[in-house]
Design an enzyme around this catalytic site. Structure first.
Site, mmCIF file in Angstrom:
data_model
loop_
_atom_site.group_PDB
_atom_site.id
_atom_site.type_symbol
_atom_site.label_atom_id
_atom_site.label_comp_id
_atom_site.label_asym_id
_atom_site.label_seq_id
_atom_site.Cartn_x
_atom_site.Cartn_y
_atom_site.Cartn_z
ATOM 1 N N ASN A 1 16.604 53.715 -30.055
ATOM 2 C CA ASN A 1 16.968 54.591 -28.939
ATOM 3 C C ASN A 1 18.485 54.744 -28.921
ATOM 4 O OD1 ASN A 1 17.386 55.886 -26.540
ATOM 5 N ND2 ASN A 1 16.560 54.239 -25.236
ATOM 6 N N LYS B 1 20.196 56.548 -27.065
ATOM 7 C CA LYS B 1 20.658 56.833 -25.692
ATOM 8 C C LYS B 1 21.649 58.005 -25.719
ATOM 9 C CE LYS B 1 19.477 52.169 -24.416
ATOM 10 N NZ LYS B 1 19.690 51.001 -23.587
ATOM 11 N N HIS C 1 12.044 54.887 -19.323
ATOM 12 C CA HIS C 1 13.094 53.905 -19.643
ATOM 13 C C HIS C 1 13.754 53.424 -18.340
ATOM 14 C CE1 HIS C 1 16.713 52.070 -21.174
ATOM 15 N NE2 HIS C 1 16.073 51.944 -22.311
ATOM 16 N N GLU D 1 16.690 52.855 -17.562
ATOM 17 C CA GLU D 1 17.899 53.570 -17.123
ATOM 18 C C GLU D 1 17.524 54.799 -16.309
ATOM 19 O OE1 GLU D 1 19.585 53.686 -21.048
ATOM 20 O OE2 GLU D 1 19.934 51.530 -20.899
ATOM 21 N N GLU E 1 10.689 45.958 -21.738
ATOM 22 C CA GLU E 1 12.145 45.844 -21.794
ATOM 23 C C GLU E 1 12.655 45.234 -20.493
ATOM 24 O OE1 GLU E 1 13.820 48.844 -24.784
ATOM 25 O OE2 GLU E 1 13.765 49.841 -22.871
ATOM 26 N N GLY F 1 21.273 45.905 -23.091
ATOM 27 C CA GLY F 1 22.703 46.148 -23.251
ATOM 28 C C GLY F 1 23.580 45.010 -22.780
ATOM 29 N N SER G 1 18.617 43.920 -26.169
ATOM 30 C CA SER G 1 19.588 43.162 -26.978
ATOM 31 C C SER G 1 19.011 42.630 -28.285
ATOM 32 C CB SER G 1 20.210 42.032 -26.148
ATOM 33 O OG SER G 1 20.951 42.568 -25.071
HETATM 34 O O1 LIG Z 1 15.704 51.370 -25.325
HETATM 35 C C1 LIG Z 1 16.342 50.384 -25.697
HETATM 36 C C2 LIG Z 1 16.705 49.336 -24.772
HETATM 37 O O2 LIG Z 1 17.219 49.832 -23.599
HETATM 38 C C3 LIG Z 1 17.494 48.214 -25.372
HETATM 39 O O3 LIG Z 1 18.866 48.488 -25.450
HETATM 40 P P1 LIG Z 1 19.816 47.407 -26.150
HETATM 41 O O4 LIG Z 1 19.200 47.084 -27.487
HETATM 42 O O5 LIG Z 1 21.133 48.078 -26.282
HETATM 43 O O6 LIG Z 1 19.838 46.212 -25.259
#
Ligand SMILES: O=C[C@H](O)COP(=O)(O)O
Length: 253
Positions: A10, A12, A96, A98, A166, A172, A212
């Protein structure tokens, strides 16, 4: 039934034309296990989907990061499921955290989106997960069960659904769930699917972990029996994403 390992990247809200080309070149040159062993799906921002689709190796697929809850029309700023289908985008990420937290997407709204996207022929990576406060108060399972229930109430066929667990506190933050923590929730989710949907869906639905994940911690997580892959954020923009894809061949405990 064996569940094929699934690795999603992803991206983002990141990237420039040049950066996107660089990531795709790295992916295209990588030697990874075959498509029979691992399903790889990358999810660029909408504007980069066409160039990524044009450049990306054929054994990797593309996902959008969101789509509208119903048929398109007068919804300024939205992108419809029909448009994704029209562009031959096979996957979409929905729910998601977010979007749930920053854009107030409720469980019901996410359930509606999942159902509509599936009805149009898209495959869905449906995200669920608890906040740190919810984990510390002992309500992790209640939270993820409610999120899954809102999807299960609207979905009759789970063939094209991947469930992404997640935990919000791991996204993150560099604070990855331990393999035991991920396995515990994944197993509980599988039991929930068994008891509330059916045994076949519980056995066949892929439950992937996100939060993460990186090149260093992926193998231990991948060894857990109910971790069927990953949804990767930050590390999917880096060459270590290849190592994460390769964790598909780690032997299960
Ligand atoms: O969609 C992915 C997740 O939000 C994980 O993000 P991250 O690997 O940056 O923690």
């Amino acid at each position: 039934m064996a569940r094929k390992f699934f690795v999603g990247g992803n991206w983002k809200c990141n990237g420039t034309t040049e950066e996107v080309k660089k990531i795709v070149t790295t992916l295209n040159e990588a030697e990874v296990p075959s498509h029979d062993v691992v399903e790889v799906v990358v999810s660029p921002p909408f504007v980069f989907i066409p160039p990524v689709k044009d450049l990306l190796r054929p054994d990797f697929q593309v996902a959008a990061q969101n789509c509208w809850v119903r048929k398109g029309g007068a919804f300024t700023g939205e992108v419809s499921a029909e448009m994704l289908v029209n562009l031959s985008v096979p996957w979409v990420i929905l729910g998601h955290s977010e979007r749930r937290s920053l854009l107030n997407e409720s469980n019901e709204f996410v359930g509606d989106k999942v159902a509509y996207a599936l009805s149009q022929g898209l495959k869905v990576i449906a995200c669920i997960g608890e906040t740190l406060e919810q984990r510390e108060s002992g309500s992790t399972m209640a939270v993820v069960a409610a999120q899954t229930k809102a999807i299960a109430e609207k979905v009759t066929n789970w063939t094209n659904v991947v469930l992404a667990y997640e935990p919000v506190w791991a996204i993150g933050t560099g604070k990855v769930a331990t393999p035991a923590q991920a396995q515990e929730v994944h197993l509980e989710l599988r039991k929930w699917l068994h008891d509330n949907v059916c045994a076949e869906v519980a056995a066949s639905t892929r439950i992937i972990y996100g939060g993460s994940v990186n090149g260093a911690n992926c193998k231990e997580l991948a060894a857990k029996p109910d971790v069927d892959g990953f949804l990767v954020g930050g590390a999917s923009l880096k060459p270590e994403f290849i190592d994460i894809i390769k964790s598909a061949t780690v032997k299960k405990e």
